[in-house]
Design an enzyme around this catalytic site. Structure first.
Site, short mmCIF file in Angstrom:
data_model
loop_
_atom_site.label_atom_id
_atom_site.label_comp_id
_atom_site.label_asym_id
_atom_site.label_seq_id
_atom_site.Cartn_x
_atom_site.Cartn_y
_atom_site.Cartn_z
N HIS A 275 60.67 54.13 34.93
CA HIS A 275 60.55 55.27 35.84
C HIS A 275 59.09 55.52 36.21
CE1 HIS A 275 64.37 56.55 33.65
NE2 HIS A 275 64.75 56.55 34.91
N GLN B 273 65.16 47.55 40.76
CA GLN B 273 66.08 46.43 40.92
C GLN B 273 67.14 46.37 39.83
OE1 GLN B 273 64.32 42.44 41.61
NE2 GLN B 273 66.00 41.61 40.36
N LYS B 274 66.89 47.02 38.69
CA LYS B 274 67.87 46.92 37.60
C LYS B 274 69.27 47.32 38.07
CE LYS B 274 68.40 49.83 34.17
NZ LYS B 274 69.90 49.96 34.11
N VAL C 180 61.38 46.64 35.04
CA VAL C 180 60.39 46.63 33.96
C VAL C 180 61.10 46.31 32.66
CG1 VAL C 180 58.71 48.02 32.68
CG2 VAL C 180 58.93 48.29 35.16
N GLN D 47 73.51 48.89 43.36
CA GLN D 47 73.22 50.22 43.89
C GLN D 47 72.20 50.15 45.02
OE1 GLN D 47 72.60 53.96 41.41
NE2 GLN D 47 70.49 53.47 41.89
N HIS E 250 61.31 56.59 31.11
CA HIS E 250 60.72 55.50 30.35
C HIS E 250 59.71 54.80 31.27
CE1 HIS E 250 63.44 53.02 32.68
NE2 HIS E 250 64.49 53.58 32.14
N SER F 179 65.97 51.02 30.02
CA SER F 179 67.09 51.84 30.49
C SER F 179 67.16 53.09 29.62
CB SER F 179 68.41 51.06 30.38
OG SER F 179 69.53 51.91 30.58
N SER F 180 67.52 54.21 30.24
CA SER F 180 67.69 55.43 29.45
C SER F 180 68.79 55.25 28.41
CB SER F 180 68.03 56.60 30.38
OG SER F 180 66.97 56.84 31.28
#
Length: 284
Positions: free
Chosen positions: A37, A148-149, A176, A153, A34, A185-186
């Site tokens: 990415h 950053q989402k 984003v 992680q 998306h 998000s996927s």
């Protein structure tokens, strides 16, 4: 753009570029691209002249009751989007290539991995640390780009780079969002139109916590309560956690102090879909 499927070939290519004096930038992903990415890929081009995007849905970071089998995949679309951005290599190994028969060792994540996502998804960060280590060894980058989402992680991987002596500089790129604030998000692909509308409440609720900090709030519990109250105002949103932490240390003091950066992290279920988001604010 060249597509690479074999670890040995990716290592050979990367080593050739290193010998030639090129600067390699790696963007690890699980695909189903998306705009978030694609933004990482574009930014990667500012850090080096060779960009490698990895596309691998990593089974070891999914729990037994999670969505590994149904995680969205569309290789043809991903390939076309990556090519439009102008990356140099798309590294897309199979599970068998990354975890061949006779594979026994893994990397255990420790610091930053023992709360929130680490508790809710046991073994998740061990899987992340293991696959990122393998991807780094395959692509041999000078820089690695992450979003950053997945805030927790990023801390786990930053510690991984430090502890395992990777000569890699990590770049964390802001999340984003759609115009309504929903983090890309996927897993948004799982949402019905009604659920997607409800999902916009996540960032709006985090913004309530940010607003409270801007108005002088310093108490951890109070900041979290502002966020929870907003989330609970919308039927169909089930809170997994809401947590305010010191953004660099992940510490959770009862009260933050002037100048501290606070990350507000949220995980919720909307229907069967689990979504996470976060934002950072500075205590006044």
């Amino acid at each position: 753009m060249e597509i690479v499927y074999k670890v040995s070939e990716m290592q050979r290519i990367s080593e050739k570029h290193r010998i030639n004096g090129d600067t390699i930038v790696c963007v690890p992903t699980m695909g189903y691209f998306h705009e978030g990415h694609l933004n990482l890929m574009r930014i990667a081009k500012n850090y080096g002249n060779i960009v490698i995007v990895t596309l691998f849905v990593n089974p070891t970071q999914f729990g037994p009751n999670e969505d590994y089998e149904r995680y969205p995949r569309n290789f043809q679309r991903d390939k076309e989007l990556a090519q439009l951005v102008g990356i140099d290599y798309l590294f897309a190994p199979s599970v068998e290539e990354m975890y061949p028969n006779g594979y026994f060792n893994n990397v255990k994540a420790a610091k930053f991995a023992n709360k929130l996502e680490g508790v809710k998804r046991p073994g998740h960060f061990d899987g992340v640390a293991t696959v990122v280590t393998k991807l780094f060894n395959a692509t041999k980058p000078h820089y690695a780009i992450f979003g950053q989402k997945d805030f927790q992680q990023t801390l786990v991987i930053k510690q991984l780079i430090q502890d395992l002596l990777f000569d890699i500089k990590m770049v964390v790129v802001p999340t984003v969002r759609e115009n309504n604030g929903l983090a890309l998000s996927s897993r948004n692909a799982y949402l019905s139109p009604d659920e997607k509308e409800k999902a916009t409440t996540i960032f709006k609720s985090i913004a309530k916590g940010i607003e409270a900090i801007a108005n002088g709030e310093k108490k951890k519990q109070s900041i979290e309560d502002y966020v929870k109250h907003s989330l609970l105002s919308v039927p169909g949103i089930n809170i997994d956690y809401v947590c305010a932490v010191e953004s660099d240390t992940f510490n959770e003091p009862e009260e933050f102090v002037h100048g501290q950066k606070v990350a507000i992290l949220v995980a919720v279920y909307i229907g069967k879909t689990r979504l996470i988001d976060n934002a950072i604010a500075t205590i006044l």
